[in-house]
Motif scaffolding. Structure first.
Motif, PDB file in Angstrom:
ATOM      1  N   THR A 203       0.818  -1.202   0.000  1.00 23.52           N
ATOM      2  CA  THR A 203       0.000   0.000   0.000  1.00 23.52           C
ATOM      3  C   THR A 203       0.856   1.258   0.000  1.00 23.52           C
ATOM      4  O   THR A 203       0.412   2.292  -0.441  1.00 23.52           O
ATOM      5  N   THR A 204       2.107   1.175   0.490  1.00 23.17           N
ATOM      6  CA  THR A 204       2.991   2.330   0.455  1.00 23.17           C
ATOM      7  C   THR A 204       3.757   2.286  -0.853  1.00 23.17           C
ATOM      8  O   THR A 204       4.622   1.444  -1.042  1.00 23.17           O
ATOM      9  N   THR A 205       3.437   3.164  -1.786  1.00 26.33           N
ATOM     10  CA  THR A 205       4.061   3.128  -3.106  1.00 26.33           C
ATOM     11  C   THR A 205       5.243   4.063  -3.207  1.00 26.33           C
ATOM     12  O   THR A 205       5.990   4.008  -4.169  1.00 26.33           O
ATOM     13  N   ALA A 206       5.426   4.936  -2.224  1.00 26.57           N
ATOM     14  CA  ALA A 206       6.544   5.872  -2.264  1.00 26.57           C
ATOM     15  C   ALA A 206       7.114   6.034  -0.869  1.00 26.57           C
ATOM     16  O   ALA A 206       6.408   5.895   0.128  1.00 26.57           O
ATOM     17  N   ALA A 207       8.412   6.292  -0.819  1.00 29.29           N
ATOM     18  CA  ALA A 207       9.019   6.616   0.473  1.00 29.29           C
ATOM     19  C   ALA A 207       8.554   8.005   0.885  1.00 29.29           C
ATOM     20  O   ALA A 207       8.369   8.894   0.056  1.00 29.29           O
ATOM     21  N   HIS A 208       8.376   8.204   2.197  1.00 38.29           N
ATOM     22  CA  HIS A 208       7.915   9.499   2.691  1.00 38.29           C
ATOM     23  C   HIS A 208       8.582   9.807   4.023  1.00 38.29           C
ATOM     24  O   HIS A 208       8.701   8.928   4.881  1.00 38.29           O
ATOM     25  N   LEU A 209       9.020  11.050   4.188  1.00 41.75           N
ATOM     26  CA  LEU A 209       9.647  11.492   5.429  1.00 41.75           C
ATOM     27  C   LEU A 209       8.655  12.294   6.247  1.00 41.75           C
ATOM     28  O   LEU A 209       7.975  13.187   5.722  1.00 41.75           O
ATOM     29  N   TYR A 210       8.581  11.968   7.547  1.00 38.07           N
ATOM     30  CA  TYR A 210       7.700  12.669   8.481  1.00 38.07           C
ATOM     31  C   TYR A 210       8.537  13.261   9.612  1.00 38.07           C
ATOM     32  O   TYR A 210       9.522  12.658  10.044  1.00 38.07           O
ATOM     33  N   HIS A 211       8.135  14.427  10.110  1.00 38.88           N
ATOM     34  CA  HIS A 211       8.805  15.053  11.243  1.00 38.88           C
ATOM     35  C   HIS A 211       8.087  14.645  12.534  1.00 38.88           C
ATOM     36  O   HIS A 211       6.898  14.928  12.705  1.00 38.88           O
ATOM     37  N   LEU A 212       8.814  13.959  13.416  1.00 43.83           N
ATOM     38  CA  LEU A 212       8.249  13.616  14.720  1.00 43.83           C
ATOM     39  C   LEU A 212       8.329  14.805  15.670  1.00 43.83           C
ATOM     40  O   LEU A 212       7.426  15.060  16.446  1.00 43.83           O
TER      41      LEU A 212
END
Length: 292
Positions: A203-212
């Motif tokens: 279901t995750t088709t792209a890498a993604h960066l999130y800020h914690l």
């Protein structure tokens, strides 16, 4: 646009040849690269020329402190740049591929990146078999965390503080669930698991960066079913097995590949069970793959 000055930003999403970039002023824009360049990854710091208010062209990227990638005989796939920690996500169900775990560990060691192994979904099914498998890696010094992201994410939080971490693992292990639990407002798509196939649906088709928070960041990568290590040579491969290091250089032959050569220090250590025989078998299989 009139303003052609370079803008500085961070790659926060990688969709093939298109990238989501967060500029230093907080704006998020969609970017392509100059020419055919596609060797960028989430976590890269980049320099951009704007072509519209929300679009730009990536002209260059800054020097990286680390790069995690996998490769086969034909091409490489970049997973994340400038990360300080790899979170290898496994689960009690669906069952995980131990060879894939080993390959992720080797890639991390070769790149000089810290590792945390997370056994997720400990509230489901029989966790004893999975926990027993992971005792071998705990004995090697790897940190192993048992948890259920659905029930309580708090055991993982302190391990992420101050790091740029990348989540890697097979599909269906619960990476998106972990991100949802850490950042409930992000609404990351969760993965459904097919019980018939005992494998996860992508279901995750792209890498993604999130800020914690200001100092802690998390990259969610697409699910892996394989992890090629063709970018390593034999010397890098043998050093990536951390328990081999005390024995390297002690074989009879300087160019020993630890396959069939006589008086091999690694094979003798495995016979004495100072090295787990299965880990030596993993090495031998990968060495033959690289030597073909």
């Amino acid at each position: 646009m009139k303003n052609q000055e370079l803008q500085h930003g961070l790659v926060i999403a990688a969709y093939g040849k298109r990238y989501g970039v967060e500029l230093d002023d907080g704006r998020e824009i969609s970017c392509v690269t100059r020419g055919k360049k596609t060797d960028l990854a989430c976590g890269d710091r980049v320099n951009i020329k704007l072509t519209d208010t929300a679009e730009g062209v990536i002209e260059s990227n800054d020097t990286r402190t680390s790069l995690l990638y996998r490769s086969n005989a034909f091409r490489s796939k970049l997973l994340a740049a400038n990360v300080t920690q790899i979170i290898i996500v496994l689960a009690t169900t669906p069952s995980f591929y131990e060879e894939l775990l080993n390959r992720c560990l080797l890639a991390a060691e070769a790149a000089g990146i810290e590792v945390v192994i997370v056994l997720n979904k400990c509230d489901l099914g029989d966790k004893q078999e999975a926990m027993a498998k992971l005792q071998r890696y705990e004995a090697l010094g790897y940190r192993v965390l048992h948890m259920s992201a659905h029930e309580d994410i708090s055991p993982l939080r302190p391990l992420l503080q101050g790091h740029t971490s990348v989540l890697v693992g097979q599909s269906g292990m619960g990476k998106s669930t972990i991100v949802n639990a850490l950042l409930p407002g992000q609404q990351v798509r969760t993965q459904e698991v097919s019980q018939v196939l005992d494998s996860g649906k992508h279901t995750t088709t792209a890498a993604h960066l999130y800020h914690l928070d200001a100092d802690s960041h998390l990259i969610d990568s697409p699910g892996l079913q394989e992890f090629g290590l063709h970018h390593l040579d034999i010397e890098a491969l043998e050093r990536a097995f951390i328990e081999f290091r005390p024995y390297l250089g002690k074989c009879r032959f300087n160019n020993c590949r630890h396959l069939q050569e006589p008086d091999c220090a690694l094979r003798e250590a495995a016979e004495r069970h100072e090295i787990h025989p299965e880990r030596l078998q993993y090495y031998q299989s990968m060495a033959q793959e690289l030597l073909r």
